[in-house]
Structure formats: C-alpha cells, structure tokens
Design a protein around this motif. Structure first.
Motif, PDB file in Angstrom:
ATOM      1  N   TYR A  16       9.985 -11.563 -11.730  1.00 25.53           N
ATOM      2  CA  TYR A  16       8.935 -12.253 -12.568  1.00 25.53           C
ATOM      3  C   TYR A  16       7.780 -11.103 -13.090  1.00 25.53           C
ATOM      4  N   GLY A  17       8.231 -10.985 -14.433  1.00 27.82           N
ATOM      5  CA  GLY A  17       7.696  -9.618 -14.966  1.00 27.82           C
ATOM      6  C   GLY A  17       8.185  -8.259 -14.311  1.00 27.82           C
ATOM      7  N   GLN A  18       7.108  -7.506 -13.824  1.00 28.67           N
ATOM      8  CA  GLN A  18       7.747  -6.090 -13.172  1.00 28.67           C
ATOM      9  C   GLN A  18       7.908  -6.454 -11.631  1.00 28.67           C
ATOM     10  N   LEU A  19       7.410  -7.613 -11.069  1.00 34.44           N
ATOM     11  CA  LEU A  19       7.670  -7.848  -9.674  1.00 34.44           C
ATOM     12  C   LEU A  19       8.727  -8.813  -9.335  1.00 34.44           C
ATOM     13  N   TRP A  20       9.155  -8.906  -8.195  1.00 31.84           N
ATOM     14  CA  TRP A  20       9.975  -9.928  -7.564  1.00 31.84           C
ATOM     15  C   TRP A  20       9.343 -11.171  -6.754  1.00 31.84           C
ATOM     16  N   ARG A  32      -0.842  -5.612 -11.614  1.00 31.21           N
ATOM     17  CA  ARG A  32      -1.043  -4.195 -10.839  1.00 31.21           C
ATOM     18  C   ARG A  32       0.657  -3.547 -10.762  1.00 31.21           C
ATOM     19  N   PRO A  33       0.855  -2.535 -11.244  1.00 33.93           N
ATOM     20  CA  PRO A  33       2.087  -1.883 -11.290  1.00 33.93           C
ATOM     21  C   PRO A  33       2.629  -1.576  -9.910  1.00 33.93           C
ATOM     22  N   SER A  34       1.746  -1.624  -8.968  1.00 38.74           N
ATOM     23  CA  SER A  34       2.323  -0.925  -7.462  1.00 38.74           C
ATOM     24  C   SER A  34       2.409  -2.358  -6.977  1.00 38.74           C
ATOM     25  N   VAL A  35       2.347  -3.502  -7.213  1.00 42.60           N
ATOM     26  CA  VAL A  35       2.981  -4.851  -6.585  1.00 42.60           C
ATOM     27  C   VAL A  35       4.490  -4.795  -7.068  1.00 42.60           C
ATOM     28  N   LYS A  36       5.104  -4.854  -5.998  1.00 42.27           N
ATOM     29  CA  LYS A  36       6.664  -4.998  -6.063  1.00 42.27           C
ATOM     30  C   LYS A  36       7.074  -6.107  -5.690  1.00 42.27           C
ATOM     31  N   ALA A  37       6.782  -7.004  -4.840  1.00 44.23           N
ATOM     32  CA  ALA A  37       7.312  -8.200  -4.379  1.00 44.23           C
ATOM     33  C   ALA A  37       6.340  -9.165  -3.636  1.00 44.23           C
ATOM     34  N   VAL A  38       6.544 -10.447  -3.737  1.00 43.94           N
ATOM     35  CA  VAL A  38       5.925 -11.348  -3.045  1.00 43.94           C
ATOM     36  C   VAL A  38       6.780 -12.256  -1.986  1.00 43.94           C
ATOM     37  N   PHE A  39       6.399 -12.628  -0.855  1.00 40.30           N
ATOM     38  CA  PHE A  39       7.658 -13.252  -0.027  1.00 40.30           C
ATOM     39  C   PHE A  39       6.766 -14.387   0.676  1.00 40.30           C
ATOM     40  N   VAL A  40       7.598 -15.497   0.486  1.00 40.55           N
ATOM     41  CA  VAL A  40       7.209 -16.802   0.786  1.00 40.55           C
ATOM     42  C   VAL A  40       8.296 -17.606   1.713  1.00 40.55           C
ATOM     43  N   GLY A  41       7.827 -18.525   2.528  1.00 39.28           N
ATOM     44  CA  GLY A  41       8.677 -19.457   3.178  1.00 39.28           C
ATOM     45  C   GLY A  41       8.517 -20.954   2.709  1.00 39.28           C
ATOM     46  N   HIS A  42       8.326 -22.027   3.539  1.00 43.97           N
ATOM     47  CA  HIS A  42       7.930 -23.242   2.961  1.00 43.97           C
ATOM     48  C   HIS A  42       9.157 -23.971   2.644  1.00 43.97           C
ATOM     49  N   PRO A  57       2.876   1.912  -3.321  1.00 40.42           N
ATOM     50  CA  PRO A  57       3.496   0.327  -3.560  1.00 40.42           C
ATOM     51  C   PRO A  57       2.980  -0.844  -2.539  1.00 40.42           C
ATOM     52  N   GLU A  58       2.983  -1.931  -2.924  1.00 41.21           N
ATOM     53  CA  GLU A  58       2.256  -3.143  -2.408  1.00 41.21           C
ATOM     54  C   GLU A  58       3.303  -3.853  -2.150  1.00 41.21           C
ATOM     55  N   LEU A  59       3.421  -4.771  -0.949  1.00 43.95           N
ATOM     56  CA  LEU A  59       4.131  -6.034  -0.703  1.00 43.95           C
ATOM     57  C   LEU A  59       3.149  -7.177  -0.447  1.00 43.95           C
ATOM     58  N   ILE A  60       3.366  -8.583  -0.722  1.00 42.71           N
ATOM     59  CA  ILE A  60       2.416  -9.354  -0.528  1.00 42.71           C
ATOM     60  C   ILE A  60       3.041 -10.600   0.332  1.00 42.71           C
ATOM     61  N   PHE A  61       2.610 -11.201   1.198  1.00 43.37           N
ATOM     62  CA  PHE A  61       3.169 -12.166   2.019  1.00 43.37           C
ATOM     63  C   PHE A  61       1.968 -13.349   2.235  1.00 43.37           C
ATOM     64  N   TYR A  89       1.328  -0.545   1.321  1.00 43.28           N
ATOM     65  CA  TYR A  89       0.497  -1.653   1.792  1.00 43.28           C
ATOM     66  C   TYR A  89       1.070  -2.943   2.082  1.00 43.28           C
ATOM     67  N   LEU A  90       0.570  -3.602   3.020  1.00 45.35           N
ATOM     68  CA  LEU A  90       1.653  -5.084   3.276  1.00 45.35           C
ATOM     69  C   LEU A  90       0.031  -5.596   3.157  1.00 45.35           C
ATOM     70  N   TYR A  91      -0.043  -6.647   2.541  1.00 48.89           N
ATOM     71  CA  TYR A  91      -1.183  -7.752   2.279  1.00 48.89           C
ATOM     72  C   TYR A  91      -0.680  -9.248   2.602  1.00 48.89           C
ATOM     73  N   PHE A  92      -1.540  -9.907   3.340  1.00 47.65           N
ATOM     74  CA  PHE A  92      -1.393 -11.216   4.031  1.00 47.65           C
ATOM     75  C   PHE A  92      -2.302 -11.936   3.402  1.00 47.65           C
TER      76      PHE A  92
END
Length: 375
Positions: free
Chosen positions: A322-326, A302-312, A252-256, A215-218
């Motif tokens: 950061y804990g269990q995620l990146w 949430r163990p399914s969240v694997k990473a957060v991606f940002v710009g800025h 698995p879940e990825l966050i943007f 899953y891709l979350y925005f």
C-alpha cells in the motif's frame, strides 16, 4: 512434611520472589531510559517475532466443545514456539471471547492463553481486539424449552460462581501487567481512553546497545464496548511520539492493531492472491474499522513505517503493498472463533546487517508458506 523439605521449599520461594523483583526493577529502569520498554536482540542472530491472532479463549465455556478448543489453541502455539523459537510474541487481539465467558474475571482465560509463551520464558506484548471486553451475549437457545445448561465457571477462592458482568480492558491489562514479569504490554496514555494498549516498544541491538533496531507500535482498534475505530487522538499520539523518538525516520517502524483499516479493502485481492500480494487464503471480505480518522494518512507519509499487521479476519492471511508500506494479516491461530481453515502464526524476522524484514506463515503441522520480504 520433613523439616528439611520445608526449608528447601521456603528457600526456593524466596529465590522466585527475588528473581521476580529483579526483573521488575529492570522493567522499571528501562522505562526511565526508553520510550516505554525495550527488548534486546541476541548477538549474531536475527530478531524473530511470532504473531498469535484470534485465539478466542473461553468461547462456549459451558460446553464440551469450548474447553477442547482452548487445548487445541495451546497446541498450536506450543508447536509454533518450539519450531520457530522466537525472541518475542505479539498477542494480536481477541485473546478471549468475552461475550461467551460467564465469569466475573475473564483474566482467568487470558492467563491460559499466554501460558505457552510465559512457560518458555519468552517476553510478549498484547493489544486488544473487539471480543476481549465485549459484553456477555445471552444465547437465544437458553430461553427455549431446554433452558440454561449446566454452567461450569472457574473461581478463585471468591465464593462467586457464574457472573455475566464482563471484564474491562483496564482490568485485563492490569492483571497481565501485575502478574507477568515477561509482559511488556502497557495500558497507554490515559487521554486515549477508552482505547487501552496504545504504546511503543523499541528493539535494541545487542551489539549496539544504545541504537534502536526497530520500533514496535501497538494501537487499540476498538470494538467490544466502544466503536471499532482508531481515533483522531490515537493518530495524533502516534504522530507526536514517532516524531519525538524517531525524528528523522531513520529507524524502521512496525505497527500492530487488531481490526484492519479501510485501506485493507483498497488493496484486497479480488479472488485468488496474485503478485505483488503474497498469501495462501483469501476466503472472505475485509471486515474493516467503522471509520478512518487519519492514522493511515500519517503512516503512508512516514518512510520509516514498513508494515501494519492485523488479525480479525480469520479467512485472510495475505500481505499486500500500500504505497511504500505493506498491509498484512496474521494467520488465525486459535481454534475458537469462526472458520475451519488450518491454524498457524505469522512470523517476522528482522536482520540487522544488512537490514531486512522478512515474514512467513508457520502452520500448526510445521509447514511454511507465504514468504515475503517486507523491507
């Protein structure tokens, strides 16, 4: 024009209209059967995503420098797309520098920014940054003896020339969605206003068409016309929708989003980048959101969240655990915006069997660095 040529053009135009209608109907159908929209993997191939961050189209549009930077940014994206041939592209905010755009419709520049992806037939999604709907900032030098320079403002048969009213997030998103069948971007729930671009997409396996691969979350991290923050309402929305569509956290879940959360400050390398962090530039301090309203507490649980991606931050491209995620920065892609660091794009690659998520940075010159396994 010869009659035969006229009918050939007419026939081709009809085919284009039918083709667009076909894809629109597919998008509408997918809305009925998935959380919002979906993307399918290719059989026997990993799913690859390119992140384009901080393009800043339209910056200093009244100078010779500005339009040249937009051309350079197109060259960066074209190089990455042709080398990596991704299945999907994420526009990670600050697509345009609205506070530098003296026209009524900044979508003209937004359209230029997505053109390399669209012309190659690659689907994409976008999320807003702090510059995308920022109000016009009058340059102080315009009020000096030299006065306001000769302005060149593109128009679309409206007769209107330069305008400084800005373009809202809703207008920008509506234009992208209405005019691009390959765009999977969404305005998101109305009750999350003023945040726009809060939505979720699912990547479906070609071999198992009813099984989500990821899953891709925005999320809209604000800025521009309202504070730089992910609100409590957005955090609650994420918690609700993720528990509804992925109740056992099996997928698995990825966050943007665009502006890093305060958690990025906690893991940021002090000077050089050392393990377990992976990256190549650490040239500035993290410019984080103004407040933390709960989204990170939800993500880390949430163990399914694997990473957060940002710009800025244009001078950062690292990933740190950061804990269990990146927590990862993309790479500054556009030639607009501050900084002279080499341009590039963060690439994500998702393999189905065995499941893995890996990432690296592809530079404009074709080189690769900062490879990391995220899951």
């Amino acid at each position: 024009m010869p009659t035969s040529s006229y009918f050939t053009i007419l026939s081709n135009s009809c085919l284009v209209l039918l083709f667009q209608a076909f894809f629109i109907s597919i998008a509408a159908s997918s809305d009925r059967h998935t959380p919002e929209n979906h993307i399918r993997t290719r059989v026997g191939a990993p799913f690859k995503v390119a992140l384009f961050a901080d393009l800043h189209f339209g910056e200093n549009a009244w100078t010779d420098w500005g339009p040249k930077q937009d051309v350079n940014s197109i060259n960066v994206m074209s190089s990455v797309l042709d080398t990596e041939t991704p299945d999907f592209v994420v526009y990670l905010g600050d697509v345009v520098t609205a506070n530098n755009i003296p026209i009524a419709n900044a979508s003209l520049y937004w359209d230029q920014a997505i053109s390399p992806t669209r012309s190659r037939g690659i689907p994409w999604a976008s999320v807003f940054g702090n510059h995308d709907d920022a109000p016009f900032e009058w340059p102080m030098e315009w009020f000096a003896a030299s006065g306001i320079p000769q302005l060149v403002c593109p128009v679309l048969n409206s007769g209107e020339e330069c305008s400084f009213r800005g373009t809202s997030r809703l207008e920008l998103m509506k234009n992208e969605m209405d005019n691009n069948v390959l765009s999977l971007s969404k305005s998101g729930p109305q009750d999350l206003w003023p945040g726009i671009s809060n939505y979720v997409l699912q990547v479906l396996s070609k071999e198992k068409p009813h099984t989500p691969l990821v899953y891709l979350y925005f999320l809209d991290s604000g800025g521009g016309t309202y504070p730089e923050v992910i609100s409590t309402a957005q955090a609650d929305w994420f918690k609700h929708i993720s528990e509804e569509i992925n109740p056992d956290s099996r997928v698995p879940e990825l966050i943007f989003w665009h502006i890093p959360s305060k958690a990025y400050k906690k893991v940021a390398p002090k000077f050089r980048i050392h393990k377990p962090c992976v990256g190549s530039i650490n040239k500035e301090k993290v410019a984080a959101q103004e407040a933390e309203m709960g989204i990170m507490k939800i993500l880390v649980k949430r163990p399914s969240v694997k990473a957060v991606f940002v710009g800025h931050n244009h001078g950062l491209d690292w990933c740190c655990p950061y804990g269990q995620l990146w927590l990862c920065f993309a790479r500054h892609t556009g030639y607009g915006g501050y900084g002279n660091w080499a341009r590039g794009s963060r690439i994500l690659e998702i393999n189905e069997r065995p499941f893995s998520i890996s990432s690296w940075i592809r530079m404009e010159d074709g080189s690769v660095h900062s490879e990391v396994i995220l899951s």
